[in-house]
Design an enzyme around this catalytic site. Sequence first.
Site, PDB file in Angstrom:
ATOM      1  N   GLY A  92       0.804  -1.220   0.000  1.00 35.73           N
ATOM      2  CA  GLY A  92       0.000   0.000   0.000  1.00 35.73           C
ATOM      3  C   GLY A  92       0.836   1.268   0.000  1.00 35.73           C
ATOM      4  CG  HIS A  93      -1.243   5.051   0.226  1.00 32.36           C
ATOM      5  ND1 HIS A  93      -2.083   6.101   0.011  1.00 32.36           N
ATOM      6  CD2 HIS A  93      -1.742   4.396   1.297  1.00 32.36           C
ATOM      7  CE1 HIS A  93      -3.034   6.080   0.904  1.00 32.36           C
ATOM      8  NE2 HIS A  93      -2.859   5.063   1.702  1.00 32.36           N
TER       9      HIS A  93
END
Lengths: 365, 365, 365
Positions: free
Chosen positions: C262-263
């Site tokens: 994920g970011h």
Amino acid sequence: MPVILPPTKAPTLTELLDDIAESRALVSSVLAGTKHSPDARIRGIGPLRSASADELSFVVSNKFKDELAITDACAVILPPGMQAIAPAYAQIVCDQPYLLYALIARWFDVKRQPTIQPGCHASAVIDETANVDPTAVIGPHVVIGAHTTVGAHVHILAGCVVGSNCEIGANSILYPNVTLYDNTRMGARCILHAGVVLGADGFGFAPNPMLAKGAWGKIAQLGGVRIGDDVEIGANTTIDRGALEDTVIGNGVKLDNQIMVGHNCQIGDHTAMAACVGVAGSTKIGKRCIIGGAAMFSGHISITDDVQISGGTAITSSIETPGRYTGVMPSGPHAQWQRNAAVLGKLSDLRKRVRQLERNPDEIE
Amino acid sequence: MPVILPPTKAPTLTELLDDIAESRALVSSVLAGTKHSPDARIRGIGPLRSASADELSFVVSNKFKDELAITDACAVILPPGMQAIAPAYAQIVCDQPYLLYALIARWFDVKRQPTIQPGCHASAVIDETANVDPTAVIGPHVVIGAHTTVGAHVHILAGCVVGSNCEIGANSILYPNVTLYDNTRMGARCILHAGVVLGADGFGFAPNPMLAKGAWGKIAQLGGVRIGDDVEIGANTTIDRGALEDTVIGNGVKLDNQIMVGHNCQIGDHTAMAACVGVAGSTKIGKRCIIGGAAMFSGHISITDDVQISGGTAITSSIETPGRYTGVMPSGPHAQWQRNAAVLGKLSDLRKRVRQLERNPDEIE
Amino acid sequence: MPVILPPTKAPTLTELLDDIAESRALVSSVLAGTKHSPDARIRGIGPLRSASADELSFVVSNKFKDELAITDACAVILPPGMQAIAPAYAQIVCDQPYLLYALIARWFDVKRQPTIQPGCHASAVIDETANVDPTAVIGPHVVIGAHTTVGAHVHILAGCVVGSNCEIGANSILYPNVTLYDNTRMGARCILHAGVVLGADGFGFAPNPMLAKGAWGKIAQLGGVRIGDDVEIGANTTIDRGALEDTVIGNGVKLDNQIMVGHNCQIGDHTAMAACVGVAGSTKIGKRCIIGGAAMFSGHISITDDVQISGGTAITSSIETPGRYTGVMPSGPHAQWQRNAAVLGKLSDLRKRVRQLERNPDEIE
């Protein structure tokens, strides 16, 4: 937008069954309804609760008896024992209603397909040593590598990249944006959905402290991927090439979307896996197994034939006895789970306390 | 490489807020700091702890109070009770600081986009019956099938393959290498990230012993996929077409990467799912649900509106009451888990032993 | 179809070891066998149980002693204490047999590669501002955006789409159909397998009741993705761009297929993750960690260096002490699981009952 044929192309029920060879063995009788006869034209297939008066429907068990009473379908496939007395719809009595529905759905699917002309799209880049059957359809922007063989009536749709030394058996379909690495072979009548990747390097590394503390040295993956006949592989599923020998998928295997099969795995004939399953490297799964969604297999284990694994179950050791296996954490309201989870983390303590009670209940305070 | 505008293009804080219409309703006051006034130029956005003196930052709760004390940002968005007395930074007091940050981030994102000229790249292969709006941008190596409609200002980036009879609503973006099968429809302002596959065949098979022991006969998937307005779908997510009817994704649904939605599912408006979620076929999820990463849903169940599911939870039966549901195996040091797992496998025995103790404690031992 | 060199191209064992520089440090002695001398030609590598008489094999531990007794291989790499007295095969005694096998496998892999001529395929679409090294290989239908830099000897295979402002370090390989969004940077010697997506938008939304009840407003993702040197990323793995800062993958990281990062995540040097792992946003994983398949990490947590996570484990809070952590629901026959699961859902009740027994055993019943 389900398939609905225009009335002029819609067959009567009689014509439809005549056109499906297997129906002769499957259908025991066809009974006219009060409103619809076997001459009714069938424009499509619908579920009992929403089928319209020009659609056929089906029912497999008494569980859906209520929906059968209210359906508008003009014809219904049903198992022996479920015939109604004088319903509006025509009744197709059949021992295996689900199979007959499958055959009829296939009939509708094939009829709606536009006829694609065989040949290679001008934008495709095909190595001059590749052997592409003249009846094959090669779509736009497809790439095919050296010494690859593409069988009769194969469809390779737009954006697929097929490596060198691959074999694609007759009547197989590769949907768009599929990637086959070099040395991937598959049999006849396979279906590969969009985004499938076959033959990427297996995950093999050896610790190499000569490079750096904790560093990994890549182990070249020298094997390939070998797929049997009649295999279907779902969108974005990946099957890695073997380290030394091939990763092998048997005949008739059905894999859903987003499945990961590691290097050196072997999957037996007619095994079916629902979506999001992971199989770690060198694991062998038998024939006719049914694997629920998101199940996970450790590496280097062996699962015998005719095993069913429930969805979400982690299998960490070999299974030698056919049957169903499960291991799923039950879920519930969050607060209830929190209370249970607190005990879970101290389960061995709880057992000790029970043991203590059993041994000497009077000493407990 | 975060976005940093050159000083000449950077707006002052006042100009920035003026340019965002919603800020008038959201911002209650703007206070100058000791070092930075609302005339400071804002070149980008940064987190409190690392923002530079030409960046704006934000804080949503007291949890980050310490970072607020040391930030170098020239301006900070903060909720009412968090104003400091004479800080270096300008203060933008706002009831919903996270929403204002989102609007400002969008401003910076849009400003940095190069202007792409509308039109179709020469290498794109577009069926002559397709209807592509002249304001749309069609990238290199894109393929668009027969009778497909592409709305105004749609961007279809390189390598996408769009089937026949699809509809793509205005202002939607398809990032590279997306695949839409035939009969996929989506509304306006949708965002599909790279590798998304919509409309692959659902996983439907009927046992067909006429082929071979344990063999599966394919059930043609005659439905399609229908996506609402304002839907975002993450990279490599797959949504299968329905068996008879459409798979339906409601308006405003947000799906993260690598999600799998099976055939015939329905996802209600404004439901959000984190990455790696799997939803098995025919399951219906309500509106405004929030689904944690790697949660899994069995097929043929129904989840009501306003349900939250914790990450990693397997949902195997319908949920009729809004609220949060959880079912995750707690983790810990391996040896501790081993001890607990040994008890877990004999939990019903443990309960029997407790029952026995309750019944007749004196007889034990 | 494993790699088998034609006899004329097959090296003798002596030539092979001479050609691998590291073998001088690794190999302590080479002993002739009764049938095979170090002059035997090696055409490939095989597992002990199936290697043919012109293949080399290896063994790492006593666990495979039985297979060593029956192998047909002409030469076997083995650790010091495992030499046999007068076996048929030549013996290569080596402290780290797995590492030597890796080096030899690499030798065979490189030798079989066809020589691809550097240059850009005519169908590639390369922005005129991109800077592609003349030694790079750019395959058919590749797209490269503005201001992107492609280093020496990089291979970008068919169908890859590389955005603007990207950097691809020397000797990296992008297999087919990889997508890099704008502002993705990677170091030297990286390997990206087919279907990888780097830099898609992170999953960031702010509730925006101004749009509709329960509606989400998109938060533009302004950061990028930064990948170190010697990173391998498996097929269909996705790594999202950061919200404000970059998502960062350290040097020597090895990611298997279908992983989701994920970011804003940070993954430390030389950490390895097996397939299907998910890492939620802003989580930081240390150096030299080993993560089993299908493990899942919650967001905003921190894992220290040298941690091992068992496959299938959900990690929901930070880990500050190196070591192995596990949390997997044990599986077993379905009926047994059902009995245990029934207790699991009432575990806190069970503890209460035990507590009650402990307090006052005589009052029970």
